[in-house]
Design a protein around this motif. Structure first.
Motif, PDB file in Angstrom:
ATOM      1  N   GLY A 122       0.515  -0.861  -0.086  1.00 48.77           N
ATOM      2  CA  GLY A 122      -0.252  -0.026  -0.139  1.00 48.77           C
ATOM      3  C   GLY A 122       1.021   1.218  -0.129  1.00 48.77           C
ATOM      4  N   THR A 123       2.169   0.612  -0.714  1.00 51.44           N
ATOM      5  CA  THR A 123       2.392   2.435  -0.714  1.00 51.44           C
ATOM      6  C   THR A 123       1.878   3.584  -0.889  1.00 51.44           C
ATOM      7  OG1 THR A 123       4.220   1.621  -2.654  1.00 51.44           O
ATOM      8  CG2 THR A 123       4.728   0.571  -0.845  1.00 51.44           C
ATOM      9  N   ARG A 124       1.351   3.375  -2.097  1.00 53.11           N
ATOM     10  CA  ARG A 124       1.089   4.585  -2.778  1.00 53.11           C
ATOM     11  C   ARG A 124      -0.109   5.311  -1.770  1.00 53.11           C
ATOM     12  NH1 ARG A 124      -1.423   2.368  -8.429  1.00 53.11           N
ATOM     13  NH2 ARG A 124      -1.176  -0.061  -6.911  1.00 53.11           N
ATOM     14  N   LYS A 166       0.182 -15.675   6.044  1.00 56.07           N
ATOM     15  CA  LYS A 166       1.066 -14.527   5.153  1.00 56.07           C
ATOM     16  C   LYS A 166       1.695 -15.497   4.242  1.00 56.07           C
ATOM     17  CE  LYS A 166       3.216 -14.544   9.127  1.00 56.07           C
ATOM     18  NZ  LYS A 166       4.798 -14.596  10.270  1.00 56.07           N
ATOM     19  N   GLN A 167       1.388 -14.347   3.226  1.00 57.72           N
ATOM     20  CA  GLN A 167       2.302 -15.100   2.021  1.00 57.72           C
ATOM     21  C   GLN A 167       4.146 -15.053   2.060  1.00 57.72           C
ATOM     22  OE1 GLN A 167       0.889 -10.913   0.155  1.00 57.72           O
ATOM     23  NE2 GLN A 167       2.204 -11.824  -0.992  1.00 57.72           N
ATOM     24  N   ASN A 168       4.633 -14.753   1.101  1.00 57.58           N
ATOM     25  CA  ASN A 168       6.439 -15.710   0.804  1.00 57.58           C
ATOM     26  C   ASN A 168       6.401 -14.177   0.310  1.00 57.58           C
ATOM     27  OD1 ASN A 168       6.613 -18.019   1.803  1.00 57.58           O
ATOM     28  ND2 ASN A 168       5.628 -19.185   0.083  1.00 57.58           N
ATOM     29  N   LYS A 206       8.548  -0.708  -9.506  1.00 54.52           N
ATOM     30  CA  LYS A 206       9.252   0.059  -8.879  1.00 54.52           C
ATOM     31  C   LYS A 206       8.466   1.244  -7.393  1.00 54.52           C
ATOM     32  CE  LYS A 206      11.964   1.528 -12.293  1.00 54.52           C
ATOM     33  NZ  LYS A 206      12.510   2.778 -13.601  1.00 54.52           N
ATOM     34  N   LYS A 207       8.989   0.592  -6.216  1.00 50.91           N
ATOM     35  CA  LYS A 207       8.183   1.242  -4.961  1.00 50.91           C
ATOM     36  C   LYS A 207       8.962   2.158  -3.973  1.00 50.91           C
ATOM     37  CE  LYS A 207       4.539  -2.009  -5.413  1.00 50.91           C
ATOM     38  NZ  LYS A 207       3.502  -2.115  -5.266  1.00 50.91           N
ATOM     39  N   LYS A 208       8.401   2.949  -3.227  1.00 53.23           N
ATOM     40  CA  LYS A 208       8.643   3.768  -2.085  1.00 53.23           C
ATOM     41  C   LYS A 208       9.283   2.849  -0.842  1.00 53.23           C
ATOM     42  CE  LYS A 208       5.620   6.878  -2.654  1.00 53.23           C
ATOM     43  NZ  LYS A 208       4.857   8.180  -2.365  1.00 53.23           N
ATOM     44  N   ILE A 227      -9.406   1.675  -3.611  1.00 50.10           N
ATOM     45  CA  ILE A 227      -8.466   2.705  -3.100  1.00 50.10           C
ATOM     46  C   ILE A 227      -7.155   2.426  -2.706  1.00 50.10           C
ATOM     47  CG2 ILE A 227      -7.916   3.256  -0.624  1.00 50.10           C
ATOM     48  CD1 ILE A 227     -10.677   2.580   0.344  1.00 50.10           C
ATOM     49  N   LYS A 228      -6.391   3.323  -4.023  1.00 49.78           N
ATOM     50  CA  LYS A 228      -5.217   2.646  -3.894  1.00 49.78           C
ATOM     51  C   LYS A 228      -4.127   4.232  -4.149  1.00 49.78           C
ATOM     52  CE  LYS A 228      -5.704  -0.840  -7.046  1.00 49.78           C
ATOM     53  NZ  LYS A 228      -4.760  -2.189  -6.584  1.00 49.78           N
ATOM     54  N   ASN A 229      -4.360   5.405  -4.089  1.00 47.61           N
ATOM     55  CA  ASN A 229      -3.478   6.539  -4.220  1.00 47.61           C
ATOM     56  C   ASN A 229      -4.134   7.122  -2.645  1.00 47.61           C
ATOM     57  OD1 ASN A 229      -2.710   5.984  -7.001  1.00 47.61           O
ATOM     58  ND2 ASN A 229      -4.377   6.979  -7.757  1.00 47.61           N
TER      59      ASN A 229
HETATM   60  P1  UTP Z   1      -1.243  -4.331  -5.049  1.00 46.40           P
HETATM   61  O1  UTP Z   1      -1.274  -4.393  -6.831  1.00 46.40           O
HETATM   62  O2  UTP Z   1      -2.712  -2.255  -6.290  1.00 46.40           O
HETATM   63  O3  UTP Z   1      -0.218  -3.102  -4.723  1.00 46.40           O
HETATM   64  O4  UTP Z   1      -2.774  -5.122  -5.022  1.00 46.40           O
HETATM   65  P2  UTP Z   1      -0.521  -2.964  -3.547  1.00 46.40           P
HETATM   66  O5  UTP Z   1       1.039  -3.097  -2.463  1.00 46.40           O
HETATM   67  O6  UTP Z   1      -1.752  -2.719  -2.524  1.00 46.40           O
HETATM   68  O7  UTP Z   1      -0.580  -0.986  -3.381  1.00 46.40           O
HETATM   69  P3  UTP Z   1       1.064  -0.356  -3.592  1.00 46.40           P
HETATM   70  O8  UTP Z   1       1.487  -0.267  -5.704  1.00 46.40           O
HETATM   71  O9  UTP Z   1       1.829  -0.117  -2.831  1.00 46.40           O
HETATM   72  O10 UTP Z   1       0.284   1.300  -3.647  1.00 46.40           O
HETATM   73  C1  UTP Z   1      -3.507  -5.836  -5.332  1.00 46.40           C
HETATM   74  C2  UTP Z   1      -4.434  -5.846  -3.683  1.00 46.40           C
HETATM   75  O11 UTP Z   1      -3.228  -7.022  -4.354  1.00 46.40           O
HETATM   76  C3  UTP Z   1      -2.409  -7.350  -2.864  1.00 46.40           C
HETATM   77  C4  UTP Z   1      -2.930  -6.007  -2.228  1.00 46.40           C
HETATM   78  O12 UTP Z   1      -3.055  -6.109  -0.652  1.00 46.40           O
HETATM   79  C5  UTP Z   1      -3.685  -5.404  -2.982  1.00 46.40           C
HETATM   80  O13 UTP Z   1      -4.931  -5.950  -2.487  1.00 46.40           O
HETATM   81  N1  UTP Z   1      -1.208  -7.268  -2.753  1.00 46.40           N
HETATM   82  C6  UTP Z   1      -0.426  -7.270  -3.275  1.00 46.40           C
HETATM   83  C7  UTP Z   1      -1.210  -8.452  -1.608  1.00 46.40           C
HETATM   84  O14 UTP Z   1      -1.535  -9.751  -1.050  1.00 46.40           O
HETATM   85  N2  UTP Z   1       0.150  -8.835  -1.750  1.00 46.40           N
HETATM   86  C8  UTP Z   1       1.227  -8.535  -3.121  1.00 46.40           C
HETATM   87  O15 UTP Z   1       2.310  -8.499  -3.097  1.00 46.40           O
HETATM   88  C9  UTP Z   1       0.996  -7.515  -3.472  1.00 46.40           C
END
Ligand code: UTP
Length: 415
Positions: A105-107, A180-182, A337-339, A388-390
């Motif tokens: 959820g970095t965005r 928990k995922q890897n 690419k992420k923060k 909800i992304k940004n």
């Molecule tokens: P997003 O691709 O929007 O990524 O995930 P994100 O990590 O939530 O957000 P940003 O890009 O850092 O802002 C789409 C869906 O896939 C899940 C997210 O929780 C969201 O429900 N997801 C994504 C995972 O469960 N694991 C991951 O490694 C990546």
């Protein structure tokens, strides 16, 4: 050779300049801490991830439009028949929901797990809204569905504590399981591993495509089988309008003997930057907007609908056999690419404002190529899609709240 020397040799060999510098400078406790981690690290994988960071996955696959069903165009007779088929499975408790909440959820930039974000105007947390959707399903079908929530190393404890603190928002606790995922290491743009302020090498979840492997490794598939689950709906945490228990989608999949079904919404406009359902070499797939040429973007059918117009809203239904099967494949990793915070060579923590690192992610839709076929059901955007992304602008809490309140204000007023 002692551990420290061995670590340095390994770092040199794999061109890990930044950690090597730490190994020269920092005190012995920190050196030891780093060495312990480095000696366990799979450098072959790290190097492969970095080398393939720009890999293109489109290649010369034949890409065609995919058939879809428009929910609005089904007659009430058809709907009733399909619903009956779906209802039976849900009522018998053979249906489960998986929420993928392992993303960073970095965005959005929220400090906790995305599901713990509160929508101020709605006055509810994201997880609360999702729980309410499942509670409504209980009212409709007389049965609570099993709910499996995928977390990551970063947010697992916080997610569980949040549900505990809120008493699962009234959902029966025994029907909720977390898994928990890897993870994969994060790399900076030069291929260096990131180190955090505790001198831990930074890892992040391996993308939502890691869901199948995690379901297997964390024994969730076994749990599903114990409960005789036949169908699993997998969706993201970030769509507050997700209709996770949909008897029409389920009924359609069963009626058409399909192993899988996904929801789409109509592309808002041809240039919209969304992933689109299609067929690649005859198999269901998603094509990213960046991989579509002009001709594909604007092509229309006889009814003036875009030929490639069904956007992915990350809501996918699989039968249990497909889930088991998909858990056996190794998905490819895409690079985003992420923060990500890290410490610089002076051991100061840097919280970047711009993306500074590569996160490697498997995508759930890369699994579609292993499926024979898939139903695509077009649903109304305003009914089922408010992502909800940004933090602001498109796909933000503000836009999602607006959609939510528009749909539910009627109901809220009537309460
Ligand atoms: P997003 O691709 O929007 O990524 O995930 P994100 O990590 O939530 O957000 P940003 O890009 O850092 O802002 C789409 C869906 O896939 C899940 C997210 O929780 C969201 O429900 N997801 C994504 C995972 O469960 N694991 C991951 O490694 C990546």
């Amino acid at each position: 050779m002692d551990d420290i020397e061995q670590t340095k040799k390994l770092l040199k060999k794999n061109n890990q300049i930044k950690i090597l510098k730490f190994m020269e400078k920092v005190d012995d406790t920190k050196k030891k801490k780093l060495a312990d981690q480095i000696l366990k690290l799979d450098f072959e994988q790290v190097n492969r991830l970095y080398k393939n960071r720009n890999a293109k996955f489109v290649n010369e696959k034949k890409i065609e439009p995919i058939k879809y069903i428009n929910k609005n165009k089904l007659s009430s007779k058809e709907i009733n028949e399909i619903k009956q088929i779906g209802d039976q499975v849900i009522e018998q408790g053979k249906y489960a929901v998986v929420t993928m909440a392992g993303g960073q959820g970095t965005r959005l930039g929220w400090k906790g797990p995305k599901g713990t974000f509160k929508l101020e105007k709605v006055g509810k947390y994201i997880f609360e809204i999702l729980t309410e959707t499942l509670l409504k399903a209980k009212e409709e079908y007389g049965k609570e569905v099993y709910w499996y929530i995928m977390t990551s190393i970063d947010n697992n404890d916080k997610t569980i504590n949040f549900f505990e603190k809120h008493n699962y928002f009234g959902y029966p606790k025994e029907k909720v399981k977390f898994f928990k995922q890897n993870t994969l290491p994060l790399l900076d743009f030069d291929g260096n591993l990131l180190v955090d302020k505790n001198f831990e090498i930074r890892y992040a979840s391996d993308g939502n495509g890691g869901v199948f492997q995690a379901l297997k490794e964390d024994k969730i598939i076994e749990d599903m089988q114990v409960h005789n689950i036949q169908w699993v709906y997998v969706c993201g945490v970030d769509n507050i309008m997700a209709n996770m228990v949909d008897d029409v989608l389920l009924g359609l999949a069963i009626k058409n003997k399909m192993p899988s079904a996904s929801k789409s919404v109509k592309k808002a406009y041809p240039e919209e930057k969304v992933g689109i359902f299609c067929k690649k070499n005859g198999k269901p797939a998603i094509i990213e907007y960046i991989d579509m040429n002009e001709k594909m973007i604007y092509a229309r059918d006889d009814e003036n609908e875009l030929l490639f117009g069904e956007s992915n809203i990350v809501g996918h239904l699989f039968n249990i056999e497909s889930v088991k099967e998909l858990a056996n494949y190794h998905f490819k990793y895409h690079c985003a690419k992420k923060k990500n915070p890290y410490i610089d060579e002076n051991e100061n923590e840097v919280i970047p404002n711009e993306p500074n690192s590569y996160k490697f992610e498997a995508f759930i839709f890369d699994g579609f190529e292993y499926l024979d076929d898939m139903i695509i059901l077009r649903v109304n955007r305003e009914d089922e899609f408010a992502p909800i992304k940004n933090a602001t602008g498109n796909d933000s809490p503000q836009t999602a709240e607006k959609i939510y309140l528009q749909k539910y204000k009627q109901n809220i007023k009537n309460k």
